[in-house]
Design an enzyme around this catalytic site. Sequence first.
Site, short mmCIF file in Angstrom:
data_model
loop_
_atom_site.label_atom_id
_atom_site.label_comp_id
_atom_site.label_asym_id
_atom_site.label_seq_id
_atom_site.Cartn_x
_atom_site.Cartn_y
_atom_site.Cartn_z
N ASN A 1 38.69 37.65 30.43
CA ASN A 1 39.64 36.74 31.09
C ASN A 1 39.89 35.53 30.21
O ASN A 1 38.99 35.04 29.51
CB ASN A 1 39.19 36.37 32.50
N ILE A 2 41.14 35.08 30.24
CA ILE A 2 41.57 33.94 29.41
C ILE A 2 42.31 32.98 30.32
O ILE A 2 43.40 33.30 30.83
CB ILE A 2 42.49 34.42 28.26
N GLU A 3 41.70 31.82 30.56
CA GLU A 3 42.26 30.86 31.52
C GLU A 3 43.14 29.82 30.82
O GLU A 3 43.19 29.75 29.59
CB GLU A 3 41.12 30.21 32.31
N CYS B 1 43.53 38.15 33.62
CA CYS B 1 42.24 38.79 33.89
C CYS B 1 41.80 39.66 32.71
O CYS B 1 42.62 40.12 31.90
CB CYS B 1 42.33 39.68 35.12
N GLU C 1 40.78 42.73 32.81
CA GLU C 1 41.31 44.10 32.88
C GLU C 1 42.71 44.17 32.28
O GLU C 1 43.04 45.08 31.53
CB GLU C 1 41.36 44.56 34.34
N CYS D 1 41.16 42.57 40.62
CA CYS D 1 42.07 41.94 41.58
C CYS D 1 43.27 42.85 41.85
O CYS D 1 43.50 43.85 41.14
CB CYS D 1 42.53 40.58 41.05
N CYS E 1 45.74 43.41 38.89
CA CYS E 1 45.22 44.36 37.88
C CYS E 1 45.28 45.79 38.41
O CYS E 1 45.55 46.72 37.65
CB CYS E 1 43.79 43.98 37.49
N1 THU Z 1 39.21 37.62 36.99
C1 THU Z 1 39.23 38.70 36.16
O1 THU Z 1 39.22 38.56 34.93
N2 THU Z 1 39.26 39.94 36.71
C2 THU Z 1 39.25 40.18 38.05
O2 THU Z 1 39.40 41.32 38.45
C3 THU Z 1 39.04 39.10 38.99
C4 THU Z 1 39.26 37.73 38.44
C5 THU Z 1 39.17 36.29 36.41
C6 THU Z 1 40.42 35.46 36.60
C7 THU Z 1 39.87 34.06 36.51
O3 THU Z 1 39.80 33.69 35.14
C8 THU Z 1 38.45 34.16 37.03
O4 THU Z 1 38.13 35.55 37.01
C9 THU Z 1 38.26 33.63 38.43
O5 THU Z 1 39.17 34.15 39.31
#
Ligand code: THU
Length: 136
Positions: free
Chosen positions: A42-44, A53, A55, A92, A95
């Site tokens: 994941n890259i925010e 996310c 995935e 999520c 995804c």
């Molecule tokens: N996140 C994912 O990378 N995959 C998921 O299936 C659920 C959520 C990440 C998004 C965000 O950076 C962090 O988790 C919190 O929601």
Amino acid sequence: MNNSDLIKSAVIARQKSYSPYSGFSVGAALLCADGTVITGCNIENSAFSPTVCAERTAFFKAVSDGKRDFVKIAVVGGKSELEIPDYHCPPCGVCRQVMKEFCKPDFEIIMAKTPDDYKSMKLSELLPASFDKREV
Ligand code: THU
């Protein structure tokens, strides 16, 4: 490739997570039909909505490399301060819809805490009655 080895790749990918805002780090490892494994994290973003996310990072890397055929994905996610996640993090809804675009109903989603502790479900179980305009 067996599930444990795929999960090990997801654990390593999780170490690359850029998640300073949520403190929740996720790694994914996508097995392609040709045997290659494409990872993602994941890259925010400080503006929040550009966040992607783990995935989808893996899927978009794979598709942009010309892959279209996928077998299964391993996902490892949890609070960054915990080395081992305290639950089996599911993908999520967004995804799941991306998976639906490229995968068959029996595509396997492995939600893992460790290489030996995981749950596995098919895409059709995680996203029943899903939208696909090609089926309209
Ligand atoms: N996140 C994912 O990378 N995959 C998921 O299936 C659920 C959520 C990440 C998004 C965000 O950076 C962090 O988790 C919190 O929601």
